[in-house]
Design a protein around this motif. Structure first.
Motif, PDB file in Angstrom:
ATOM      1  N   PHE A  93       0.814  -1.092   0.037  1.00 46.05           N
ATOM      2  CA  PHE A  93       0.021   0.039  -0.058  1.00 46.05           C
ATOM      3  C   PHE A  93       0.735   1.231   0.206  1.00 46.05           C
ATOM      4  CE2 PHE A  93      -2.971   3.026   1.760  1.00 46.05           C
ATOM      5  CZ  PHE A  93      -3.766   2.816   1.007  1.00 46.05           C
ATOM      6  N   PRO A  94       1.801   1.295   0.872  1.00 41.77           N
ATOM      7  CA  PRO A  94       2.628   2.486   0.877  1.00 41.77           C
ATOM      8  C   PRO A  94       3.257   2.955  -0.672  1.00 41.77           C
ATOM      9  CG  PRO A  94       3.115   1.224   2.788  1.00 41.77           C
ATOM     10  CD  PRO A  94       2.274   0.487   1.917  1.00 41.77           C
ATOM     11  N   ILE A  95       3.772   1.638  -1.193  1.00 41.39           N
ATOM     12  CA  ILE A  95       4.402   1.845  -2.653  1.00 41.39           C
ATOM     13  C   ILE A  95       3.393   2.394  -3.381  1.00 41.39           C
ATOM     14  CG2 ILE A  95       5.463   0.566  -4.429  1.00 41.39           C
ATOM     15  CD1 ILE A  95       6.817  -1.166  -2.271  1.00 41.39           C
ATOM     16  N   ILE A  96       2.067   1.826  -3.510  1.00 44.36           N
ATOM     17  CA  ILE A  96       0.868   2.421  -4.453  1.00 44.36           C
ATOM     18  C   ILE A  96       0.712   3.747  -4.309  1.00 44.36           C
ATOM     19  CG2 ILE A  96      -1.366   2.127  -4.894  1.00 44.36           C
ATOM     20  CD1 ILE A  96      -1.030  -0.865  -4.541  1.00 44.36           C
ATOM     21  N   ILE A  97       0.587   4.164  -2.830  1.00 47.72           N
ATOM     22  CA  ILE A  97       0.406   5.715  -2.776  1.00 47.72           C
ATOM     23  C   ILE A  97       1.599   6.415  -3.199  1.00 47.72           C
ATOM     24  CG2 ILE A  97       0.273   7.205  -0.713  1.00 47.72           C
ATOM     25  CD1 ILE A  97      -2.300   5.636  -1.366  1.00 47.72           C
ATOM     26  N   ALA A  98       2.837   6.055  -2.759  1.00 50.15           N
ATOM     27  CA  ALA A  98       3.980   7.054  -3.489  1.00 50.15           C
ATOM     28  C   ALA A  98       4.169   6.782  -4.780  1.00 50.15           C
ATOM     29  CB  ALA A  98       5.229   5.999  -2.749  1.00 50.15           C
ATOM     30  N   VAL A  99       3.722   6.080  -5.641  1.00 53.63           N
ATOM     31  CA  VAL A  99       3.750   5.966  -6.982  1.00 53.63           C
ATOM     32  C   VAL A  99       2.672   6.923  -7.588  1.00 53.63           C
ATOM     33  CG1 VAL A  99       3.091   4.607  -9.203  1.00 53.63           C
ATOM     34  CG2 VAL A  99       4.399   3.727  -7.400  1.00 53.63           C
ATOM     35  N   VAL A 100       1.257   7.090  -6.823  1.00 55.57           N
ATOM     36  CA  VAL A 100       0.346   8.005  -7.348  1.00 55.57           C
ATOM     37  C   VAL A 100       0.826   9.594  -6.735  1.00 55.57           C
ATOM     38  CG1 VAL A 100      -2.068   8.872  -6.824  1.00 55.57           C
ATOM     39  CG2 VAL A 100      -1.470   6.391  -6.968  1.00 55.57           C
ATOM     40  N   LEU A 101       1.564   9.511  -5.714  1.00 55.40           N
ATOM     41  CA  LEU A 101       2.061  10.880  -5.057  1.00 55.40           C
ATOM     42  C   LEU A 101       2.980  11.415  -6.302  1.00 55.40           C
ATOM     43  CD1 LEU A 101       2.128  13.073  -2.998  1.00 55.40           C
ATOM     44  CD2 LEU A 101       3.900  11.869  -1.992  1.00 55.40           C
ATOM     45  N   LEU A 102       3.881  10.396  -6.745  1.00 58.31           N
ATOM     46  CA  LEU A 102       5.129  10.876  -7.672  1.00 58.31           C
ATOM     47  C   LEU A 102       4.342  11.274  -8.988  1.00 58.31           C
ATOM     48  CD1 LEU A 102       8.070  10.876  -8.354  1.00 58.31           C
ATOM     49  CD2 LEU A 102       7.841   8.612  -9.020  1.00 58.31           C
ATOM     50  N   ALA A 103       3.407  10.562  -9.525  1.00 63.66           N
ATOM     51  CA  ALA A 103       2.816  10.894 -10.727  1.00 63.66           C
ATOM     52  C   ALA A 103       2.019  12.287 -10.459  1.00 63.66           C
ATOM     53  CB  ALA A 103       1.828   9.895 -11.183  1.00 63.66           C
ATOM     54  N   ALA A 104       1.447  12.585  -9.316  1.00 68.41           N
ATOM     55  CA  ALA A 104       0.689  13.750  -9.219  1.00 68.41           C
ATOM     56  C   ALA A 104       1.679  14.869  -8.945  1.00 68.41           C
ATOM     57  CB  ALA A 104      -0.045  13.726  -8.285  1.00 68.41           C
ATOM     58  N   SER A 105       2.763  14.791  -8.362  1.00 63.99           N
ATOM     59  CA  SER A 105       3.806  15.737  -8.030  1.00 63.99           C
ATOM     60  C   SER A 105       4.603  16.069  -9.312  1.00 63.99           C
ATOM     61  CB  SER A 105       4.990  15.093  -7.325  1.00 63.99           C
ATOM     62  OG  SER A 105       4.397  14.942  -5.978  1.00 63.99           O
ATOM     63  N   VAL A 106       4.864  14.998 -10.319  1.00 67.32           N
ATOM     64  CA  VAL A 106       5.343  15.304 -11.799  1.00 67.32           C
ATOM     65  C   VAL A 106       4.464  16.487 -12.367  1.00 67.32           C
ATOM     66  CG1 VAL A 106       6.324  14.184 -13.723  1.00 67.32           C
ATOM     67  CG2 VAL A 106       6.936  13.412 -11.531  1.00 67.32           C
ATOM     68  N   ALA A 107       3.301  16.000 -12.361  1.00 64.71           N
ATOM     69  CA  ALA A 107       2.178  16.807 -13.252  1.00 64.71           C
ATOM     70  C   ALA A 107       2.122  17.917 -12.841  1.00 64.71           C
ATOM     71  CB  ALA A 107       0.936  16.023 -13.327  1.00 64.71           C
ATOM     72  N   CYS A 108       2.081  18.033 -11.374  1.00 63.51           N
ATOM     73  CA  CYS A 108       1.823  19.486 -10.885  1.00 63.51           C
ATOM     74  C   CYS A 108       3.103  20.481 -11.162  1.00 63.51           C
ATOM     75  CB  CYS A 108       1.635  19.327  -9.446  1.00 63.51           C
ATOM     76  SG  CYS A 108       1.411  20.756  -8.632  1.00 63.51           S
ATOM     77  N   PHE A 109       4.320  19.676 -11.046  1.00 64.39           N
ATOM     78  CA  PHE A 109       5.381  20.362 -11.368  1.00 64.39           C
ATOM     79  C   PHE A 109       5.460  20.926 -12.793  1.00 64.39           C
ATOM     80  CE2 PHE A 109       9.863  20.793 -12.888  1.00 64.39           C
ATOM     81  CZ  PHE A 109      10.311  21.777 -11.972  1.00 64.39           C
ATOM     82  N   PHE A 110       5.183  20.286 -13.923  1.00 60.01           N
ATOM     83  CA  PHE A 110       5.107  20.590 -14.920  1.00 60.01           C
ATOM     84  C   PHE A 110       3.956  21.690 -15.613  1.00 60.01           C
ATOM     85  CE2 PHE A 110       7.681  16.674 -16.031  1.00 60.01           C
ATOM     86  CZ  PHE A 110       8.720  17.354 -16.459  1.00 60.01           C
ATOM     87  N   GLN A 111       3.272  21.601 -14.881  1.00 61.67           N
ATOM     88  CA  GLN A 111       1.815  22.575 -14.690  1.00 61.67           C
ATOM     89  C   GLN A 111       2.549  23.883 -14.522  1.00 61.67           C
ATOM     90  OE1 GLN A 111      -1.748  21.583 -12.746  1.00 61.67           O
ATOM     91  NE2 GLN A 111      -2.869  22.844 -13.931  1.00 61.67           N
ATOM     92  N   ILE A 112       3.095  23.976 -13.209  1.00 62.65           N
ATOM     93  CA  ILE A 112       3.585  25.280 -12.677  1.00 62.65           C
ATOM     94  C   ILE A 112       4.470  25.853 -13.574  1.00 62.65           C
ATOM     95  CG2 ILE A 112       4.940  25.727 -10.819  1.00 62.65           C
ATOM     96  CD1 ILE A 112       3.432  24.204  -8.887  1.00 62.65           C
ATOM     97  N   VAL A 113       5.449  24.831 -14.164  1.00 59.32           N
ATOM     98  CA  VAL A 113       6.643  25.403 -14.914  1.00 59.32           C
ATOM     99  C   VAL A 113       6.013  26.210 -16.205  1.00 59.32           C
ATOM    100  CG1 VAL A 113       8.792  24.690 -16.318  1.00 59.32           C
ATOM    101  CG2 VAL A 113       8.429  23.966 -14.024  1.00 59.32           C
ATOM    102  N   LYS A 114       5.087  25.482 -16.640  1.00 59.33           N
ATOM    103  CA  LYS A 114       4.306  26.242 -17.952  1.00 59.33           C
ATOM    104  C   LYS A 114       3.653  27.091 -17.750  1.00 59.33           C
ATOM    105  CE  LYS A 114       3.700  21.522 -20.346  1.00 59.33           C
ATOM    106  NZ  LYS A 114       2.734  20.796 -20.882  1.00 59.33           N
TER     107      LYS A 114
END
Length: 155
Positions: A45-66
């Motif tokens: 479960f922690p790994i699944i949550i961490a993968v979802v958090l990583l995907a959301a973080s990367v998407a949020c980062f690129f949205q902020i940079v754009k």
């Protein structure tokens, strides 16, 4: 005169920090707890949550940079309280453990910020304790940090 922002946008720091935290959870989860061995292991479960958090973080980062037309960063009181609460949970985890830290955070938030009645606070605390201990600790066998106090008590 044209006002162009230069350098790193301050709003990008939080997605970068959450991406780093998620990577740590993924690595530690896979290395120390495993993911799957004929059934879910404690790291599942922690790994699944961490993968979802990583995907959301990367998407949020690129949205902020754009986003080049964003206003300066400003936080309201409740946003700062959430960040302060998260920092307090992290600090208290090493002393009293993760589960008590989270339950104390919920109690303080409901009483001091939301001004919830005691009946609702107690009901929510019991439900959250049952979910944490029943689902995560018993069913998924996740070992939460017990902190210094838990170590002294032999937990």
């Amino acid at each position: 005169m044209e006002n162009k922002k230069k350098g790193l946008n301050l709003r990008a720091i939080i997605p970068l920090a959450t991406a780093i935290v998620s990577l740590v959870f993924i690595v530690v989860g896979l290395k120390d707890y495993g993911f799957w061995k004929a059934q879910p292991t404690p790291g599942f479960f922690p790994i699944i949550i961490a993968v979802v958090l990583l995907a959301a973080s990367v998407a949020c980062f690129f949205q902020i940079v754009k986003d080049k037309d964003s206003a300066d960063v400003s936080y309201n009181r409740n946003e700062l309280m959430v960040m302060l609460g998260a920092a307090a949970i992290i600090l208290c985890t090493s002393l009293i453990g993760l589960v008590p830290s989270c339950l104390i955070y919920i109690l303080l938030w409901l009483k001091l910020v939301e001004h919830a009645p005691w009946k609702a606070v107690i009901t929510i605390e019991i439900i959250m304790a049952a979910i944490i201990l029943g689902v995560f600790t018993t069913w998924l066998q996740i070992r939460f940090p017990v902190g210094l106090l838990g170590s002294l008590l032999g937990l």
